[in-house]
Design a protein around this motif. Structure first.
Motif, mmCIF file in Angstrom:
data_model
loop_
_atom_site.group_PDB
_atom_site.id
_atom_site.type_symbol
_atom_site.label_atom_id
_atom_site.label_comp_id
_atom_site.label_asym_id
_atom_site.label_seq_id
_atom_site.Cartn_x
_atom_site.Cartn_y
_atom_site.Cartn_z
ATOM 1 N N PHE A 1 0.827 -1.200 0.000
ATOM 2 C CA PHE A 1 0.000 0.000 0.000
ATOM 3 C C PHE A 1 0.866 1.256 0.000
ATOM 4 N N ILE A 2 0.562 2.140 -0.912
ATOM 5 C CA ILE A 2 1.214 3.445 -0.986
ATOM 6 C C ILE A 2 0.108 4.488 -0.992
ATOM 7 N N SER A 3 0.297 5.553 -0.256
ATOM 8 C CA SER A 3 -0.761 6.562 -0.195
ATOM 9 C C SER A 3 -0.172 7.962 -0.124
ATOM 10 N N GLY A 4 -1.004 8.933 -0.449
ATOM 11 C CA GLY A 4 -0.653 10.341 -0.320
ATOM 12 C C GLY A 4 -1.877 11.104 0.146
ATOM 13 N N ILE A 5 -1.668 12.289 0.682
ATOM 14 C CA ILE A 5 -2.778 13.111 1.170
ATOM 15 C C ILE A 5 -2.624 14.531 0.633
ATOM 16 N N ILE A 6 -3.707 15.031 0.032
ATOM 17 C CA ILE A 6 -3.737 16.390 -0.503
ATOM 18 C C ILE A 6 -4.981 17.090 0.033
ATOM 19 N N LEU A 7 -4.837 18.343 0.434
ATOM 20 C CA LEU A 7 -5.981 19.155 0.828
ATOM 21 C C LEU A 7 -6.195 20.251 -0.213
ATOM 22 N N TYR A 8 -7.459 20.540 -0.506
ATOM 23 C CA TYR A 8 -7.760 21.667 -1.390
ATOM 24 C C TYR A 8 -8.729 22.612 -0.685
ATOM 25 N N GLY A 9 -8.618 23.891 -1.021
ATOM 26 C CA GLY A 9 -9.399 24.908 -0.327
ATOM 27 C C GLY A 9 -8.655 25.503 0.853
ATOM 28 N N THR A 10 -7.351 25.255 0.938
ATOM 29 C CA THR A 10 -6.547 25.783 2.041
ATOM 30 C C THR A 10 -6.076 27.201 1.725
ATOM 31 N N GLU A 11 -5.744 27.946 2.777
ATOM 32 C CA GLU A 11 -5.191 29.288 2.575
ATOM 33 C C GLU A 11 -3.787 29.189 1.978
ATOM 34 N N LYS A 12 -2.963 28.306 2.533
ATOM 35 C CA LYS A 12 -1.603 28.122 2.034
ATOM 36 C C LYS A 12 -1.596 27.075 0.924
ATOM 37 N N LEU B 1 -10.617 29.555 5.213
ATOM 38 C CA LEU B 1 -11.092 28.620 4.202
ATOM 39 C C LEU B 1 -11.238 29.360 2.883
ATOM 40 N N SER B 2 -10.561 28.888 1.842
ATOM 41 C CA SER B 2 -10.639 29.541 0.540
ATOM 42 C C SER B 2 -11.617 28.807 -0.364
ATOM 43 N N LYS B 3 -12.422 29.576 -1.086
ATOM 44 C CA LYS B 3 -13.340 28.998 -2.067
ATOM 45 C C LYS B 3 -12.859 29.238 -3.495
ATOM 46 N N ASN B 4 -11.658 29.794 -3.626
ATOM 47 C CA ASN B 4 -11.139 30.133 -4.953
ATOM 48 C C ASN B 4 -10.225 29.050 -5.518
ATOM 49 N N TYR B 5 -10.435 27.823 -5.095
ATOM 50 C CA TYR B 5 -9.619 26.716 -5.576
ATOM 51 C C TYR B 5 -10.201 26.163 -6.880
ATOM 52 N N SER B 6 -9.430 25.299 -7.517
ATOM 53 C CA SER B 6 -9.886 24.596 -8.716
ATOM 54 C C SER B 6 -9.776 23.098 -8.469
ATOM 55 N N LEU B 7 -10.898 22.392 -8.517
ATOM 56 C CA LEU B 7 -10.861 20.939 -8.348
ATOM 57 C C LEU B 7 -10.102 20.289 -9.502
ATOM 58 N N ASN B 8 -10.186 20.889 -10.673
ATOM 59 C CA ASN B 8 -9.398 20.421 -11.812
ATOM 60 C C ASN B 8 -7.913 20.410 -11.461
ATOM 61 N N GLU B 9 -7.436 21.483 -10.841
ATOM 62 C CA GLU B 9 -6.024 21.563 -10.468
ATOM 63 C C GLU B 9 -5.689 20.580 -9.351
ATOM 64 N N ALA B 10 -6.634 20.351 -8.448
ATOM 65 C CA ALA B 10 -6.408 19.364 -7.383
ATOM 66 C C ALA B 10 -6.270 17.964 -7.978
ATOM 67 N N LEU B 11 -7.140 17.630 -8.936
ATOM 68 C CA LEU B 11 -7.058 16.321 -9.591
ATOM 69 C C LEU B 11 -5.789 16.208 -10.435
ATOM 70 N N TRP B 12 -5.395 17.303 -11.062
ATOM 71 C CA TRP B 12 -4.150 17.314 -11.837
ATOM 72 C C TRP B 12 -2.949 17.063 -10.921
ATOM 73 N N THR B 13 -2.986 17.638 -9.728
ATOM 74 C CA THR B 13 -1.912 17.421 -8.758
ATOM 75 C C THR B 13 -1.829 15.947 -8.373
ATOM 76 N N CYS B 14 -2.988 15.316 -8.186
ATOM 77 C CA CYS B 14 -3.014 13.876 -7.892
ATOM 78 C C CYS B 14 -2.397 13.087 -9.042
ATOM 79 N N SER B 15 -2.802 13.416 -10.259
ATOM 80 C CA SER B 15 -2.287 12.720 -11.436
ATOM 81 C C SER B 15 -0.776 12.861 -11.543
#
Length: 221
Positions: free
Chosen positions: A4-15, A63-77
C-alpha cells in the motif's frame, strides 16, 4: 501480497504546497508507504484539544473557495506520474461535505469534469466519500459529482438514497469496501521443499501495488 502506498492532498486551504504552485492546494504527504512519522502527524491533526493550532500553522487560518478541483485532480495525477514505482491500482478518494464545489462557475465545473474523464481514460479511479457536518445534512450527487463519477441515473438514485456518514469508523468501512482484485504487479514462486514421498510443494504469491491518494476538502465549519 499487497503493497500500500498513499498520499494526502488538501484543497481549499489558505496556504499552498505543490510543484505547480497552484493556489489553495496543499500536499501534506507525497506518495509513500505509511510511516510512524506520518501517523504521528495525523494523530496530532486529529487531536481535539490541539488540532486547531496545528492545522492553522500548517494550512492557514481561512477557508478559501477560490480553488480549482481540476487543479487538485491534476496534482493527484502528477503524483502518480512521478512515482518511481510501477503502480498497478491507482485511485483518488475525495472526502468532502461540499456537493457543488464551484457553485455557479460553469468554466471550473467543466474543467473538473473533463479532468475526471481524462483520469478515467488512463485507468485512474475516482471515488467520493460525502461527509456530513452539524450544518450540512445532505449530499446531492446530481449537483456536480454525478458527472465526475460518470454515474448512470440508476446509480445516482442509489447514491442519493444512501446515508452519507461523518463518522470515521463508518467512513473506514466504506473505504475498505472499495478494495477489489486487479491484475498483479508480479507473481513470486515459492518452493517449500518436498514431502516424504518426494512430491514438491510449491506455491506462488501475487504482488499488488495499491496506491491511493486521499483528497480532502478543507472545511473548518
Amino acid at each position: 501480497m499487497k503493497k500500500f502506498i498513499s498520499g494526502i492532498i488538501l484543497y481549499g486551504t489558505e496556504k499552498n504546497k505543490n510543484s505547480f504552485d497552484f493556489n489553495h492546494i496543499y500536499i501534506l504527504h507525497d506518495l509513500a508507504q505509511p510511516s510512524a512519522e506520518r501517523i504521528i502527524q495525523l494523530e496530532n491533526l486529529s487531536n481535539k484539544d490541539t488540532y486547531k493550532k496545528t492545522y492553522n500553522d500548517l494550512f492557514g487560518l481561512t477557508l478559501s473557495k477560490n480553488y480549482s478541483l481540476n487543479e487538485a485532480l491534476w496534482t493527484c495525477s502528477n503524483l502518480f506520474a512521478n512515482s518511481p514505482q510501477r503502480l498497478t491500482i491507482k485511485r483518488i478518494f475525495i472526502f468532502t461535505c461540499n456537493d457543488r464545489p464551484h457553485g455557479t462557475n460553469i468554466i471550473l465545473e467543466r474543467q473538473a469534469k473533463q479532468r475526471a474523464k481524462d483520469l478515467n481514460d488512463v485507468g485512474i479511479q475516482v471515488e467520493v466519500f460525502p461527509i456530513l457536518t452539524e450544518t450540512i445534512k445532505k449530499f446531492d450527487y446530481k449537483k456536480f459529482f454525478q458527472d465526475i463519477l460518470m454515474l448512470s441515473d440508476d446509480e445516482l438514485e442509489l447514491r442519493n438514497n444512501q446515508s452519507p456518514t461523518g463518522r470515521l469508523n463508518e467512513l473506514l468501512k466504506l473505504v475498505y469496501s472499495k478494495e477489489h482484485k486487479k491484475r498483479a504487479y508480479c507473481t513470486v514462486p515459492l518452493s517449500l521443499g518436498k514431502t516424504s514421498d518426494g512430491t514438491s510443494l510449491q506455491l506462488s504469491v501475487s504482488v499488488y501495488n495499491m496506491v491511493n491518494i486521499l483528497l480532502f476538502y478543507n472545511n473548518q465549519q
